[in-house]
Design a protein around this motif. Structure first.
Motif, PDB file in Angstrom:
ATOM      1  N   MET A  47       0.830  -1.203   0.000  1.00  0.00           N
ATOM      2  CA  MET A  47       0.000   0.000   0.000  1.00  0.00           C
ATOM      3  C   MET A  47       0.867   1.256   0.000  1.00  0.00           C
ATOM      4  O   MET A  47       0.633   2.195  -0.782  1.00  0.00           O
ATOM      5  N   LEU A  48       1.884   1.298   0.862  1.00  0.00           N
ATOM      6  CA  LEU A  48       2.744   2.476   0.944  1.00  0.00           C
ATOM      7  C   LEU A  48       3.524   2.677  -0.352  1.00  0.00           C
ATOM      8  O   LEU A  48       3.746   3.817  -0.776  1.00  0.00           O
ATOM      9  N   ALA A  70       6.862   4.414  11.417  1.00  0.00           N
ATOM     10  CA  ALA A  70       8.282   4.135  11.214  1.00  0.00           C
ATOM     11  C   ALA A  70       8.571   3.803   9.753  1.00  0.00           C
ATOM     12  O   ALA A  70       9.599   4.218   9.200  1.00  0.00           O
ATOM     13  N   GLU A  71       7.655   3.065   9.114  1.00  0.00           N
ATOM     14  CA  GLU A  71       7.842   2.720   7.703  1.00  0.00           C
ATOM     15  C   GLU A  71       7.744   3.964   6.818  1.00  0.00           C
ATOM     16  O   GLU A  71       8.498   4.109   5.847  1.00  0.00           O
ATOM     17  N   ILE A  72       6.824   4.838   7.146  1.00  0.00           N
ATOM     18  CA  ILE A  72       6.666   6.067   6.367  1.00  0.00           C
ATOM     19  C   ILE A  72       7.913   6.930   6.489  1.00  0.00           C
ATOM     20  O   ILE A  72       8.454   7.426   5.492  1.00  0.00           O
ATOM     21  N   VAL A 122      -2.739   8.601   5.067  1.00  0.00           N
ATOM     22  CA  VAL A 122      -2.718   7.169   5.358  1.00  0.00           C
ATOM     23  C   VAL A 122      -3.595   6.897   6.575  1.00  0.00           C
ATOM     24  O   VAL A 122      -3.532   7.619   7.574  1.00  0.00           O
ATOM     25  N   GLY A 123      -4.412   5.858   6.482  1.00  0.00           N
ATOM     26  CA  GLY A 123      -5.214   5.425   7.621  1.00  0.00           C
ATOM     27  C   GLY A 123      -5.355   3.917   7.584  1.00  0.00           C
ATOM     28  O   GLY A 123      -5.706   3.357   6.547  1.00  0.00           O
ATOM     29  N   GLU A 124      -5.074   3.265   8.707  1.00  0.00           N
ATOM     30  CA  GLU A 124      -5.136   1.810   8.734  1.00  0.00           C
ATOM     31  C   GLU A 124      -5.957   1.311   9.920  1.00  0.00           C
ATOM     32  O   GLU A 124      -5.808   1.794  11.045  1.00  0.00           O
ATOM     33  N   ALA A 125      -6.797   0.303   9.653  1.00  0.00           N
ATOM     34  CA  ALA A 125      -7.542  -0.406  10.692  1.00  0.00           C
ATOM     35  C   ALA A 125      -8.319   0.537  11.592  1.00  0.00           C
ATOM     36  O   ALA A 125      -8.397   0.337  12.807  1.00  0.00           O
ATOM     37  N   MET A 126      -8.879   1.596  11.003  1.00  0.00           N
ATOM     38  CA  MET A 126      -9.671   2.519  11.816  1.00  0.00           C
ATOM     39  C   MET A 126     -11.034   2.790  11.212  1.00  0.00           C
ATOM     40  O   MET A 126     -12.017   2.922  11.931  1.00  0.00           O
ATOM     41  N   LEU A 127     -11.150   2.841   9.899  1.00  0.00           N
ATOM     42  CA  LEU A 127     -12.465   3.032   9.279  1.00  0.00           C
ATOM     43  C   LEU A 127     -13.390   1.860   9.578  1.00  0.00           C
ATOM     44  O   LEU A 127     -14.604   2.037   9.742  1.00  0.00           O
ATOM     45  N   THR A 128     -12.831   0.655   9.664  1.00  0.00           N
ATOM     46  CA  THR A 128     -13.636  -0.528   9.969  1.00  0.00           C
ATOM     47  C   THR A 128     -14.394  -0.357  11.272  1.00  0.00           C
ATOM     48  O   THR A 128     -15.493  -0.892  11.435  1.00  0.00           O
ATOM     49  N   MET A 129     -13.831   0.376  12.210  1.00  0.00           N
ATOM     50  CA  MET A 129     -14.440   0.537  13.531  1.00  0.00           C
ATOM     51  C   MET A 129     -15.529   1.607  13.555  1.00  0.00           C
ATOM     52  O   MET A 129     -16.121   1.868  14.602  1.00  0.00           O
ATOM     53  N   GLN A 130     -15.795   2.223  12.409  1.00  0.00           N
ATOM     54  CA  GLN A 130     -16.774   3.305  12.339  1.00  0.00           C
ATOM     55  C   GLN A 130     -18.068   2.834  11.675  1.00  0.00           C
ATOM     56  O   GLN A 130     -18.054   1.955  10.818  1.00  0.00           O
TER      57      GLN A 130
END
Length: 270
Positions: A47-48, A70-72, A122-130
């Motif tokens: 993805m990155l 850290a990867e970014i 970048v957004g990861e594993a957070m929209l799923t919780m909405q």
């Protein structure tokens, strides 16, 4: 992937909350897991790469433990800004990025950042919780912050196939919510694409990987041998932790053919 550089001396979010009631992703963090993305580290790396980080002004929403931060940073952005509502999470990410970026406390749906100020969000594993409204608000904010031509990269939990039976999907969601203590709302690939397109974004890339957060092979790949052994040791030595992790593992295994990690990169039209 770069080595995990999260600061062990900075408190974990929910560290003072009983394991029995804490959200599942922080239970896994307390078990020692550092890669908390549904599709694993490899899907995040893809993805990155498609988001084109080098030389970009990057904003990360809800960076969690700071692994992706850290990867970014390692990819050489022009600037890095993180926004997280949780002060403990913000402190951990600040320890990761040091003077190479900025971390601010705030809401993903209302960052307070200037319009058209980022090349990549970048957004990861957070929209799923909405819920639906929360998803729409966050994606709209990401689109607002992006410059024309900018990219929005997300890594979330997906369900498959696109025509999944709705009664079965409801059952999956309820079982998942009971296991992770969060009202998660994963979506099909078609629905994730539509969410981004409804905000005026053009989907450029989609990648998927098995949702194998608690599979030993995935943990060896994501955490390394030492990290995988750390997780096993922590889980085996703590009864409450063991009960939660085994409960989540049972649910993940039941729906392993129905859930995937999904990542998308969408472009804001010029």
């Amino acid at each position: 992937m770069a080595h995990d550089r999260t600061d062990p001396d900075t408190p974990l979010p929910y560290a003072d909350r009983p394991i029995a009631t804490a959200p599942g992703h922080w239970v896994l963090a307390r078990a020692g897991k550092r890669v908390l993305r549904p599709g694993g580290a490899a899907l995040t790396a893809s993805m990155l790469a498609h988001a084109r980080i080098p030389g970009a002004d990057v904003v990360e929403l809800a960076p969690g433990l700071g692994r992706t931060a850290a990867e970014i940073i390692a990819a050489g952005p022009s600037s890095y800004t993180a926004v997280d509502r949780d002060p403990d999470a913000a402190a951990r990410v600040a320890a990761v990025v040091g003077d190479r970026g900025t971390v601010r406390q705030g809401e993903a749906a209302s960052t307070g950042l200037p319009e058209a100020s980022a090349d990549v969000v970048v957004g990861e594993a957070m929209l799923t919780m909405q819920g639906d409204k929360g998803k729409t608000a966050i994606v709209s904010e990401a689109a607002r912050v992006l410059r024309p031509g900018g990219r929005y990269a997300i890594h979330e939990l997906g369900v498959t196939p696109d025509d999944i039976d709705q009664a079965y999907y409801t059952e999956l969601r309820k079982d998942l919510a009971r296991a992770i203590h969060v009202n998660a709302r994963p979506m099909t690939a078609a629905a994730w694409k539509q969410l981004l397109q409804d905000a005026g974004l053009e989907v450029e890339w989609v990648g998927t990987a098995p949702m194998a957060l608690l599979a030993m092979r995935r943990n060896l790949a994501d955490e390394g041998l030492g990290g995988a052994l750390r997780i096993v040791r922590n889980v085996m030595s703590n009864k409450a932790l063991r009960q939660r992790v085994l409960g989540m593992r049972k649910t993940f295994k039941r729906y392993r053919k129905d859930m995937v990690g999904i990542a998308l990169v969408a472009r804001k039209p010029s």
